[in-house]
Design a protein around this motif. Sequence first.
Motif, PDB file in Angstrom:
ATOM      1  N   GLY A  67       9.825 -29.790  21.813  1.00 32.05           N
ATOM      2  CA  GLY A  67      11.176 -29.445  22.247  1.00 32.05           C
ATOM      3  C   GLY A  67      11.427 -29.607  23.730  1.00 32.05           C
ATOM      4  N   LYS A  68      10.824 -30.626  24.343  1.00 39.50           N
ATOM      5  CA  LYS A  68      11.040 -30.839  25.780  1.00 39.50           C
ATOM      6  C   LYS A  68      12.501 -31.180  26.073  1.00 39.50           C
ATOM      7  N   GLY A 122       9.143 -24.972  15.184  1.00 36.21           N
ATOM      8  CA  GLY A 122       9.068 -24.583  13.778  1.00 36.21           C
ATOM      9  C   GLY A 122       7.668 -24.407  13.262  1.00 36.21           C
ATOM     10  N   ALA A 123       6.717 -24.198  14.154  1.00 35.57           N
ATOM     11  CA  ALA A 123       5.318 -24.010  13.766  1.00 35.57           C
ATOM     12  C   ALA A 123       4.776 -25.228  13.022  1.00 35.57           C
ATOM     13  N   GLY A 124       5.321 -26.407  13.298  1.00 37.15           N
ATOM     14  CA  GLY A 124       4.815 -27.628  12.676  1.00 37.15           C
ATOM     15  C   GLY A 124       3.456 -27.994  13.235  1.00 37.15           C
ATOM     16  N   ALA A 125       2.582 -28.512  12.371  1.00 41.02           N
ATOM     17  CA  ALA A 125       1.235 -28.890  12.793  1.00 41.02           C
ATOM     18  C   ALA A 125       1.237 -30.328  13.306  1.00 41.02           C
ATOM     19  N   LEU A 126       0.409 -30.593  14.301  1.00 41.07           N
ATOM     20  CA  LEU A 126       0.214 -31.960  14.759  1.00 41.07           C
ATOM     21  C   LEU A 126      -0.451 -32.763  13.647  1.00 41.07           C
ATOM     22  N   PRO A 127      -0.202 -34.063  13.588  1.00 41.59           N
ATOM     23  CA  PRO A 127      -0.754 -34.850  12.481  1.00 41.59           C
ATOM     24  C   PRO A 127      -2.283 -34.852  12.474  1.00 41.59           C
ATOM     25  N   PRO A 144       2.311 -26.198  24.165  1.00 43.20           N
ATOM     26  CA  PRO A 144       1.396 -26.847  23.213  1.00 43.20           C
ATOM     27  C   PRO A 144       1.863 -26.841  21.766  1.00 43.20           C
ATOM     28  N   SER A 145       2.848 -26.025  21.425  1.00 45.41           N
ATOM     29  CA  SER A 145       3.200 -25.848  20.013  1.00 45.41           C
ATOM     30  C   SER A 145       4.424 -26.672  19.637  1.00 45.41           C
ATOM     31  N   ARG A 146       4.415 -27.156  18.409  1.00 42.28           N
ATOM     32  CA  ARG A 146       5.569 -27.865  17.887  1.00 42.28           C
ATOM     33  C   ARG A 146       6.653 -26.882  17.437  1.00 42.28           C
ATOM     34  N   VAL A 198       9.385 -19.207  22.478  1.00 44.48           N
ATOM     35  CA  VAL A 198       8.778 -18.465  23.593  1.00 44.48           C
ATOM     36  C   VAL A 198       8.288 -19.433  24.656  1.00 44.48           C
ATOM     37  N   GLU A 199       7.670 -20.543  24.236  1.00 44.14           N
ATOM     38  CA  GLU A 199       7.147 -21.515  25.199  1.00 44.14           C
ATOM     39  C   GLU A 199       8.279 -22.214  25.942  1.00 44.14           C
ATOM     40  N   GLN A 200       9.335 -22.586  25.220  1.00 39.46           N
ATOM     41  CA  GLN A 200      10.475 -23.217  25.879  1.00 39.46           C
ATOM     42  C   GLN A 200      11.135 -22.277  26.873  1.00 39.46           C
ATOM     43  N   GLU A 201      11.290 -21.031  26.510  1.00 35.50           N
ATOM     44  CA  GLU A 201      11.923 -20.060  27.396  1.00 35.50           C
ATOM     45  C   GLU A 201      11.082 -19.834  28.642  1.00 35.50           C
ATOM     46  N   ALA A 202       9.751 -19.792  28.469  1.00 35.98           N
ATOM     47  CA  ALA A 202       8.873 -19.606  29.627  1.00 35.98           C
ATOM     48  C   ALA A 202       8.991 -20.785  30.588  1.00 35.98           C
ATOM     49  N   ALA A 203       9.050 -21.999  30.032  1.00 32.73           N
ATOM     50  CA  ALA A 203       9.200 -23.181  30.881  1.00 32.73           C
ATOM     51  C   ALA A 203      10.546 -23.170  31.587  1.00 32.73           C
ATOM     52  N   ARG A 204      11.612 -22.862  30.857  1.00 41.12           N
ATOM     53  CA  ARG A 204      12.947 -22.813  31.457  1.00 41.12           C
ATOM     54  C   ARG A 204      13.007 -21.805  32.599  1.00 41.12           C
TER      55      ARG A 204
END
Length: 703
Positions: free
Chosen positions: A169-170, A332-337, A328-330, A144-150
Amino acid sequence: MSLPCLPVFHVPVVVHTPVHSAVGAVLSYACALQLAPGTLVRVPLGAREMLGVVWDGLATPPDGVALRPIAAVLDGIAPLDGHWRRLVAFAARYYQRNLGEIALAALPPQLRDLQPEQLSRRLRRPAPSDAVVQAAAPRVALTVEQEAARAQIANQAGPFLLFGSTGSGKTEVYLRCVQEMLAADPSAQALVMVPEINLTPQLEERFTARFGVASVVALHSGMTNPQRLKGWLAAHSGQARIVLGTRMAVFASIPQLRLIVVDEEHDPSYKQQEGARYSARDLAIWRGREQGAKVILGSATPSLESWYASRPATTDDPGGRYLRLHMPSRIGAGALPRLRVVNMNHQPRRTVFSAPLLAALQERVERGEQCMILLNRRGYAPVLHCADCDWKSDCPHCSAHQVFHKADRTLRCHHCGFTVRVPWACPGCGSPDIAPMGRGTEQLEEQLTALLAGVHRPDGSPVRVARIDADTTRAKGALEAQLAQVHAGEIDVLVGTQMIAKGHDFRRITLVAAVQPDGALFSSDFRAPERLFCLLMQAGGRAGRDAQYIQTQGSRSEMWLQTFHPEHPIVAALRQHDYTAFAQQQLQERRDAAMPPFAFQALVRADARTQEVAQGFLSAASEAAHALGLPGLGDHVTLYPPVPLAIQRVANVERAQMLLESDSRPALQHFLAAWQPVLLALRSQPAHKGLVRWLVDVDPLAI
């Protein structure tokens, strides 16, 4: 093949004349043809023949001077268009450099040496036949975030700051934007820049997989001269639809440029540090506006200048000129370290790897996961030291230590390159008790190999520790081979400098540790906190990038930080992965101190045989500016007294600098333009006989 011109027309030609010489960059020549601006020609200059570019305007030769004829026209290459010439002219004006220096340095080195006959043979070689872009189907759906940016990039003019966390996913957004742009316009071209050469292989692999080999070319200084010429010609002719490169690629001739991507836009490597000190990121913004191309700046830790330029509008502030897009999100719902801070005040003295960190490394290796250790200092130790007489391995030619490299038993200066064998005894007193002080990546690799000697991988094989830095990647292809080993899982613990901390998509690394980052916490350079925060955030972002792998392993990625200052504000911001709070705090400090981006700076640097001559030249330049009442001085422009550089002497040349500050960019530019002839005149005075060179650095990154 072109025949020499016969003298009929007066033609203005830009050539690379010596920097700061009295010879202008645009010279007049005679030719039987009326050549279009941008035409490449070979012209005589003194006893040599060199490449030149026909420029705009009318040639006005001095009265009574017989013009020399143009030697040859490289008519096999289409003229460089007006967009390219205006970019070069702007860069020369803004960065206070010779027009010919910028123009000719922007062309491939081999092109400067080829005769028309050689070039004709080169151009007759068959070009690849599959130049049509055939975009492969995207492998994954956009989030959703990538699509909004695109969508924002597709529907807005920009420029855009794509603020996406590490692993968000930039790159896929870049790929989709390039794909849509190429599909919409059959002649359109895109420029994608990365800050360092070592980031180009993985980017080139992703773009060629999507668009085909014939559509993508790379341009960077690590290529051979024939490779650079081939890539440049493909971009200039329009055959290459996508140009990938480092900062030098911003000057590539791309006639149908419609999209520019500057990945890791915060990286200081985009600022040239030798010769013409241009910022490729800033020139990309200017080029995009002038050529009608959209510009995307991407980073998980944007530069404070770009962050401020993308500020949203409020009732009291019209906002910045960039549009900020947030991811802001990784994937695959991956968490930041998770940040794990080790207070080194509680560890035994001289501890390099704390016990908790060692235990964590062992646990990860035994589970088959990979770890990364960051130390931004190569070599075995920064200096050798004699405890008896206090001798240190100082470079005889620089105000710096020679670094101890244990692998080849050398002392090497990282500033001038001077290298000697390690002495068997102290050169000062003869004592055999000379020892390394401090640590570099080479020493960390050795110590980790010993400390983890009893640790085994899941298959029972011993742990494998490797190092990637400028010393291990000198040979051609060495970096690619080492990175391939990491990606293949053949390396368990990777030790390296900042060159492994950014941009790389390591899928199996689950732990990153910074072992000695404190040196930059209290630097006198006001940009040091920003650089350190970005480096640590980027390094931490290498961990846990594959959410599915982390889930399969049943673990969580971690960033370990060993520090003597656990309460420092940078550590608090890192703990929360809160770039926004860090940027707000830093911008407020910059605003209070009238520092960039709330002020504008330039440096004038002088290199001379003695420090007295270097500072004398700068003092004389300051006095002349005040005496002449140059525009803006005192009202908008402040000149500070000259001082030595932090590393005062390099290769037996003394270095000094003088800072200029202004509250207005146009006022600073106006002043510098008026000051240039004054500096040129001072250069030739007998009082400054020992002056080697001087230069102006506009928008410096290090003071």
